[in-house]
Design an enzyme around this catalytic site. Structure first.
Site, PDB file in Angstrom:
ATOM      1  N   ASP A 236      35.668  46.456  55.874  1.00 33.53           N
ATOM      2  CA  ASP A 236      36.488  47.473  55.349  1.00 33.53           C
ATOM      3  C   ASP A 236      35.476  48.213  54.339  1.00 33.53           C
ATOM      4  O   ASP A 236      36.052  49.143  53.792  1.00 33.53           O
ATOM      5  CB  ASP A 236      37.427  47.470  54.787  1.00 33.53           C
ATOM      6  CG  ASP A 236      37.909  46.684  53.705  1.00 33.53           C
ATOM      7  OD1 ASP A 236      37.302  45.830  53.826  1.00 33.53           O
ATOM      8  OD2 ASP A 236      38.411  46.833  52.773  1.00 33.53           O
TER       9      ASP A 236
ATOM     10  N   LYS B  63      29.371  45.230  43.912  1.00 31.87           N
ATOM     11  CA  LYS B  63      28.639  45.430  42.602  1.00 31.87           C
ATOM     12  C   LYS B  63      27.056  44.809  43.266  1.00 31.87           C
ATOM     13  O   LYS B  63      26.626  43.742  43.825  1.00 31.87           O
ATOM     14  CB  LYS B  63      28.782  44.811  41.929  1.00 31.87           C
ATOM     15  CG  LYS B  63      30.482  45.221  41.325  1.00 31.87           C
ATOM     16  CD  LYS B  63      31.111  44.933  39.944  1.00 31.87           C
ATOM     17  CE  LYS B  63      31.901  45.539  39.134  1.00 31.87           C
ATOM     18  NZ  LYS B  63      33.359  45.378  38.632  1.00 31.87           N
TER      19      LYS B  63
ATOM     20  N   GLU C 197      43.345  44.316  55.728  1.00 35.52           N
ATOM     21  CA  GLU C 197      43.121  45.010  56.216  1.00 35.52           C
ATOM     22  C   GLU C 197      44.602  46.131  55.713  1.00 35.52           C
ATOM     23  O   GLU C 197      43.699  47.635  55.781  1.00 35.52           O
ATOM     24  CB  GLU C 197      43.175  44.849  57.870  1.00 35.52           C
ATOM     25  CG  GLU C 197      42.810  46.558  58.499  1.00 35.52           C
ATOM     26  CD  GLU C 197      42.447  45.667  60.413  1.00 35.52           C
ATOM     27  OE1 GLU C 197      42.923  44.518  60.639  1.00 35.52           O
ATOM     28  OE2 GLU C 197      42.287  46.773  61.189  1.00 35.52           O
TER      29      GLU C 197
ATOM     30  N   THR D 253      45.781  42.273  58.906  1.00 42.30           N
ATOM     31  CA  THR D 253      45.958  40.914  57.966  1.00 42.30           C
ATOM     32  C   THR D 253      45.804  41.513  56.779  1.00 42.30           C
ATOM     33  O   THR D 253      46.528  43.085  56.975  1.00 42.30           O
ATOM     34  CB  THR D 253      44.828  39.542  57.478  1.00 42.30           C
ATOM     35  OG1 THR D 253      43.691  40.259  57.158  1.00 42.30           O
ATOM     36  CG2 THR D 253      44.636  38.993  59.309  1.00 42.30           C
TER      37      THR D 253
ATOM     38  N   GLU E 133      36.060  30.242  63.792  1.00 40.25           N
ATOM     39  CA  GLU E 133      36.592  31.640  62.301  1.00 40.25           C
ATOM     40  C   GLU E 133      35.735  31.199  61.164  1.00 40.25           C
ATOM     41  O   GLU E 133      36.224  30.644  60.453  1.00 40.25           O
ATOM     42  CB  GLU E 133      38.305  31.688  62.106  1.00 40.25           C
ATOM     43  CG  GLU E 133      38.025  32.925  61.388  1.00 40.25           C
ATOM     44  CD  GLU E 133      39.883  33.876  61.366  1.00 40.25           C
ATOM     45  OE1 GLU E 133      40.415  33.021  60.967  1.00 40.25           O
ATOM     46  OE2 GLU E 133      39.561  34.376  60.464  1.00 40.25           O
TER      47      GLU E 133
ATOM     48  N   ASN F 101      32.086  24.821  52.484  1.00 34.92           N
ATOM     49  CA  ASN F 101      31.511  26.137  52.652  1.00 34.92           C
ATOM     50  C   ASN F 101      31.139  25.905  54.422  1.00 34.92           C
ATOM     51  O   ASN F 101      29.962  25.554  54.278  1.00 34.92           O
ATOM     52  CB  ASN F 101      30.075  25.611  51.987  1.00 34.92           C
ATOM     53  CG  ASN F 101      29.293  27.206  51.805  1.00 34.92           C
ATOM     54  OD1 ASN F 101      29.606  27.794  51.906  1.00 34.92           O
ATOM     55  ND2 ASN F 101      27.915  26.695  51.538  1.00 34.92           N
TER      56      ASN F 101
ATOM     57  N   ASP G  18      33.917  38.233  51.764  1.00 32.59           N
ATOM     58  CA  ASP G  18      34.154  38.979  50.377  1.00 32.59           C
ATOM     59  C   ASP G  18      32.855  40.041  50.787  1.00 32.59           C
ATOM     60  O   ASP G  18      31.892  39.546  50.757  1.00 32.59           O
ATOM     61  CB  ASP G  18      33.751  37.946  49.396  1.00 32.59           C
ATOM     62  CG  ASP G  18      35.518  37.009  49.660  1.00 32.59           C
ATOM     63  OD1 ASP G  18      36.266  37.372  49.595  1.00 32.59           O
ATOM     64  OD2 ASP G  18      35.214  35.692  49.561  1.00 32.59           O
TER      65      ASP G  18
ATOM     66  N   GLU H  64      37.191  27.358  56.142  1.00 35.11           N
ATOM     67  CA  GLU H  64      37.602  27.746  54.401  1.00 35.11           C
ATOM     68  C   GLU H  64      37.977  27.319  53.511  1.00 35.11           C
ATOM     69  O   GLU H  64      37.656  26.152  53.631  1.00 35.11           O
ATOM     70  CB  GLU H  64      39.353  28.807  54.536  1.00 35.11           C
ATOM     71  CG  GLU H  64      40.622  29.382  53.913  1.00 35.11           C
ATOM     72  CD  GLU H  64      39.408  30.664  53.356  1.00 35.11           C
ATOM     73  OE1 GLU H  64      39.522  31.527  53.843  1.00 35.11           O
ATOM     74  OE2 GLU H  64      38.818  30.452  51.916  1.00 35.11           O
TER      75      GLU H  64
HETATM   76  C1  SAM Z   1      37.899  38.838  51.708  1.00 37.48           C
HETATM   77  S1  SAM Z   1      38.761  37.432  52.218  1.00 37.48           S
HETATM   78  C2  SAM Z   1      39.246  37.772  54.204  1.00 37.48           C
HETATM   79  C3  SAM Z   1      40.553  36.698  55.086  1.00 37.48           C
HETATM   80  C4  SAM Z   1      40.502  37.227  56.353  1.00 37.48           C
HETATM   81  N1  SAM Z   1      39.238  36.670  57.098  1.00 37.48           N
HETATM   82  C5  SAM Z   1      40.976  38.537  56.947  1.00 37.48           C
HETATM   83  O1  SAM Z   1      41.053  39.436  57.299  1.00 37.48           O
HETATM   84  O2  SAM Z   1      42.221  38.489  55.813  1.00 37.48           O
HETATM   85  C6  SAM Z   1      37.462  36.424  52.599  1.00 37.48           C
HETATM   86  C7  SAM Z   1      38.069  34.672  52.740  1.00 37.48           C
HETATM   87  O3  SAM Z   1      36.427  34.242  52.910  1.00 37.48           O
HETATM   88  C8  SAM Z   1      36.599  32.993  52.315  1.00 37.48           C
HETATM   89  N2  SAM Z   1      35.109  32.342  51.766  1.00 37.48           N
HETATM   90  C9  SAM Z   1      33.985  32.977  50.933  1.00 37.48           C
HETATM   91  N3  SAM Z   1      33.462  32.949  51.424  1.00 37.48           N
HETATM   92  C10 SAM Z   1      33.504  31.423  52.471  1.00 37.48           C
HETATM   93  C11 SAM Z   1      32.712  30.011  52.963  1.00 37.48           C
HETATM   94  N4  SAM Z   1      31.024  30.585  52.390  1.00 37.48           N
HETATM   95  N5  SAM Z   1      33.052  29.334  53.697  1.00 37.48           N
HETATM   96  C12 SAM Z   1      34.501  29.403  53.831  1.00 37.48           C
HETATM   97  N6  SAM Z   1      35.221  30.788  53.808  1.00 37.48           N
HETATM   98  C13 SAM Z   1      34.853  31.055  52.801  1.00 37.48           C
HETATM   99  C14 SAM Z   1      37.325  33.190  51.137  1.00 37.48           C
HETATM  100  O4  SAM Z   1      38.030  32.087  50.145  1.00 37.48           O
HETATM  101  C15 SAM Z   1      38.720  34.477  51.602  1.00 37.48           C
HETATM  102  O5  SAM Z   1      39.643  33.930  51.810  1.00 37.48           O
END
Ligand code: SAM
Length: 263
Positions: free
Chosen positions: A205, A173, A245, A242, A94, A146, A169, A119
């Site tokens: 979403d 924009k 969502e 989550t 994931e 990353n 994310d 994460e």
């Molecule tokens: C909008 S949140 C959604 C979290 C989860 N998937 C959920 O549905 O609740 C996006 C997550 O992706 C992580 N994230 C973004 N870019 C990432 C990357 N390049 N590597 C690891 N995690 C990343 C962010 O830190 C954030 O916790």
């Protein structure tokens, strides 16, 4: 999504801090040269996350050798799932596991599979460790890294059975869309990591991001839409609701699920 989108620094914001031990080889860059899909956030762990992190982290969190930045992955390193989990089992990865709701629920429901959560956000990782302990799990591992670098360097080609990207994310924009994770370079990395016949599940979403996902994934000959070209998938029943969502539902945004098969 990142709270401080408006205050993005112009340099990639994830370099090693001054005074921290040197990372990587001396001839390697100290900063990333390409944008990442996240902003470094300074959130603190709550008491139970911190306790879980301090006392049981070693059971769940894989130490990643770094290179250019704190969440980078040394390209010379590779992850050995069999050694880490102590068995050979189908591997689900994931990307951006957030607070760990989805990965922990799935790991508890399917103990015959192994789960690797990627994460960067430390409190999210703390919460995932906490949840994993509470659920008594042995089939979850976490990397603070990353994700594209993990897919590119640390995972063996064709070693992943399922790849999940839920609510990445949105970077909605116009000036930020280049930071979106699901873009052509990431599609190549997903294709590299997944085994033939493996599944890539996505959810978002943001309608416009869903369109981008369809466009870039279906531009690759490595993937076939499991429900026909351009089609949305039914909601993935293995994905628990989550906070992200929930927030989207309250704001009236529809969720799009997509499912692709590695050709
Ligand atoms: C909008 S949140 C959604 C979290 C989860 N998937 C959920 O549905 O609740 C996006 C997550 O992706 C992580 N994230 C973004 N870019 C990432 C990357 N390049 N590597 C690891 N995690 C990343 C962010 O830190 C954030 O916790």
């Amino acid at each position: 999504m990142p709270e401080n989108v408006e205050s993005l620094p112009s340099l990639v914001p994830d370099a090693a801090r001054p005074g921290e031990p040197p990372v990587g080889a001396a001839d390697q860059p100290a900063f990333r040269t390409t944008p990442v899909s996240f902003v470094r956030r300074s959130g603190r762990m709550n008491v139970r996350q911190q306790e879980a992190w301090d006392t049981r982290r070693d059971e769940f969190v894989v130490e990643v050798p770094r290179l250019a930045a704190r969440t980078s992955v040394d390209p010379r390193w590779s992850f050995d799932p069999e050694a880490s989990f102590g068995r050979r089992a189908p591997l689900v990865v994931e990307v951006g596991s957030g607070q760990g709701e989805a990965v922990v629920a799935a790991a508890a429901a399917t103990p015959e599979r192994d789960f690797l959560a990627l994460e960067v956000y430390t409190p999210g990782l703390g919460q995932t460790v906490y949840r994993s302990i509470r659920a008594g799990l042995t089939n979850v591992r976490l990397m603070q890294a990353n994700a594209p670098e993990v897919l590119e360097h640390a995972l063996a080609p064709g070693s992943v059975d399922e790849l999940w990207v839920f609510f990445p994310d949105p970077w909605h924009k116009a000036r930020h869309t280049k930071r979106r994770l699901v873009a052509p370079p990431f599609v190549e990395l997903a294709a590299r990591a997944l085994r033939p016949g493996g599944t890539w599940r996505l959810a978002t979403d943001w309608a416009e991001y869903a369109e981008q996902m369809i466009e870039v994934v279906e531009a690759s000959s490595a993937f076939t839409n499991a429900h026909g070209p351009g089609a949305h998938a039914p909601r993935f029943e293995g994905r628990v609701l989550t906070g992200f969502e929930n927030k989207a539902a309250k704001a009236g945004r529809d969720v799009v699920d997509l499912t692709y098969v590695r050709s």
